[in-house]
Write an enzyme that holds these catalytic residues in place. Structure first.
Site, short mmCIF file in Angstrom:
data_model
loop_
_atom_site.label_atom_id
_atom_site.label_comp_id
_atom_site.label_asym_id
_atom_site.label_seq_id
_atom_site.Cartn_x
_atom_site.Cartn_y
_atom_site.Cartn_z
N ASN A 9 0.94 -1.21 -0.08
CA ASN A 9 0.08 0.07 0.09
C ASN A 9 0.99 1.46 -0.06
OD1 ASN A 9 -1.47 2.26 1.22
ND2 ASN A 9 -3.10 0.91 1.80
N HIS A 12 0.99 6.22 1.83
CA HIS A 12 1.88 7.16 2.25
C HIS A 12 3.08 7.76 2.07
CE1 HIS A 12 -1.13 6.75 5.47
NE2 HIS A 12 -1.09 5.55 5.66
N HIS A 45 -5.69 3.75 -1.76
CA HIS A 45 -6.72 4.13 -1.09
C HIS A 45 -7.15 5.62 -1.56
CE1 HIS A 45 -9.69 4.46 2.71
NE2 HIS A 45 -10.28 4.66 1.48
N ARG A 47 -9.43 8.35 -1.03
CA ARG A 47 -10.30 8.81 -0.03
C ARG A 47 -11.02 10.08 -0.32
NH1 ARG A 47 -8.96 6.43 5.48
NH2 ARG A 47 -10.58 7.81 6.19
N ARG A 51 -6.76 13.02 0.93
CA ARG A 51 -5.67 13.30 1.84
C ARG A 51 -4.47 12.79 1.42
NH1 ARG A 51 -7.27 9.80 7.17
NH2 ARG A 51 -9.08 11.10 6.97
N GLU A 72 -8.60 0.65 -3.15
CA GLU A 72 -9.38 0.57 -1.97
C GLU A 72 -10.53 1.83 -1.99
OE1 GLU A 72 -7.28 0.76 1.67
OE2 GLU A 72 -6.01 -0.86 1.29
N THR A 103 -8.30 3.44 8.40
CA THR A 103 -9.56 2.61 8.26
C THR A 103 -9.65 1.87 9.52
OG1 THR A 103 -9.17 2.58 6.08
CG2 THR A 103 -10.88 1.26 6.83
N GLU A 153 -11.15 -9.20 2.87
CA GLU A 153 -9.92 -8.98 3.31
C GLU A 153 -10.20 -8.89 4.77
OE1 GLU A 153 -7.23 -6.14 1.47
OE2 GLU A 153 -6.13 -5.49 3.50
N HIS A 192 -3.78 -4.74 7.84
CA HIS A 192 -3.82 -3.56 8.51
C HIS A 192 -2.95 -3.69 9.90
CE1 HIS A 192 -5.99 0.54 9.27
NE2 HIS A 192 -5.32 0.25 10.40
N1 PXP Z 1 -5.80 -3.24 3.95
C1 PXP Z 1 -6.69 -2.05 3.94
C2 PXP Z 1 -8.02 -2.47 3.23
C3 PXP Z 1 -6.60 -0.85 4.29
O1 PXP Z 1 -7.34 -0.09 4.44
C4 PXP Z 1 -5.09 -0.45 4.91
C5 PXP Z 1 -5.13 0.64 5.39
O2 PXP Z 1 -5.09 1.71 4.34
C6 PXP Z 1 -4.13 -1.65 4.65
C7 PXP Z 1 -4.62 -2.97 4.36
C8 PXP Z 1 -2.87 -1.29 5.26
O3 PXP Z 1 -2.58 -1.03 6.46
P1 PXP Z 1 -1.34 -0.65 6.94
O4 PXP Z 1 -1.14 0.61 6.37
O5 PXP Z 1 -1.67 -0.24 8.38
O6 PXP Z 1 -0.38 -1.47 6.75
#
Ligand code: PXP
Length: 241
Positions: A9, A12, A45, A47, A51, A72, A103, A153, A192
């Protein structure tokens, strides 16, 4: 046991970029590095408040990333339109509240059945693999089954925050939900809050096909670089398998 896929992901990277409003660091470059480091997919994602990832990023990720994109998205008409326009490989429907930092909980697939049913159907008809980001509970897996989602998921946030007995209990919930999903023909993924330290017991759950990991990897990349951070996570996942 089949190989566990890693979706990286890259949200960030965009968070850091947006802190200064320019083009650096570029999440597309992160996606290309992730591909070279052995990731199997890219997760982003979009959003409602944009952001981190923006609309232009989705377009560029689709064009430039050699890996399948898992978009996402909240279950809204706006996001459905964007998904149908771009047709990513997969769309993971997540709950979204403006005020949350990330999330924070799973989608209430059972309680929101009527809202979700047409969105899951339209994404599926467009050939997009639909995933529902749910709490690891039988109630939510059963709702996903009724909705016809091919993938769930499982939210690992509670596991990631728990310690001792509570951590073991959360791990069992995830394992039970993964087994229930797989028995019913749904492919279970998880994600997550996963880190080097907590990924192994999750990676060892045999039914899981994919983990999606973001925040920890991007943070670790500050110290080690993104490529080594992804390779290290991959190695830990493979070792646990
Ligand atoms: N899976 C989903 C559906 C998420 O919303 C997120 C966070 O955006 C992640 C995985 C990844 O989580 P993390 O950034 O905490 O590794």
């Amino acid at each position: 046991m089949s190989r566990l896929r890693l979706g990286v992901n890259i949200d960030h990277v965009a968070t850091v970029r947006n802190a200064r409003g320019g083009a650096h660091p570029d999440p597309v470059r992160a996606a290309i590095v992730a591909a070279e480091a052995g990731a199997d997919g890219i997760t982003a994602h979009l959003r409602e408040d944009r952001r981190h990832i923006g609309d232009g990023d989705i377009e560029r990720l689709m064009a430039a990333t050699p890996l399948p994109l898992n978009l996402e998205m909240a279950a809204t008409e706006e996001m459905l339109g964007i998904a149908l326009r771009h047709r990513p490989h997969a769309a993971c429907i997540v709950p979204e509240r403006r005020e949350e930092r990330t999330t924070e909980g799973g989608l209430d697939a059972a309680g929101q059945f009527a809202t979700l049913a047409p969105i899951v159907a339209r994404l599926g008809e467009a050939g997009i693999r639909v995933s529902l980001f749910i709490e690891p509970s039988a109630r939510q897996v059963e709702a996903a089954l009724r909705l016809g989602a091919p993938v769930v998921e499982l939210h690992t946030g509670a596991y990631a925050h728990a310690e001792g007995e509570a951590e073991a209990a959360e791990l069992r919930r995830i394992a039970d939900a993964a087994a229930l999903a797989a028995r019913n023909g749904i492919e279970p993924h998880a994600g997550h809050g996963l880190t080097y330290d907590n990924v192994a017991p999750i990676a060892a759950i045999p039914q899981l096909a994919e983990l999606n990991i973001g925040h920890f990897l991007i943070g670790e990349a500050i110290f080690a670089g993104l490529d080594p951070a992804i390779r290290e996570m991959r190695a830990r996942m493979d070792a646990a398998r």
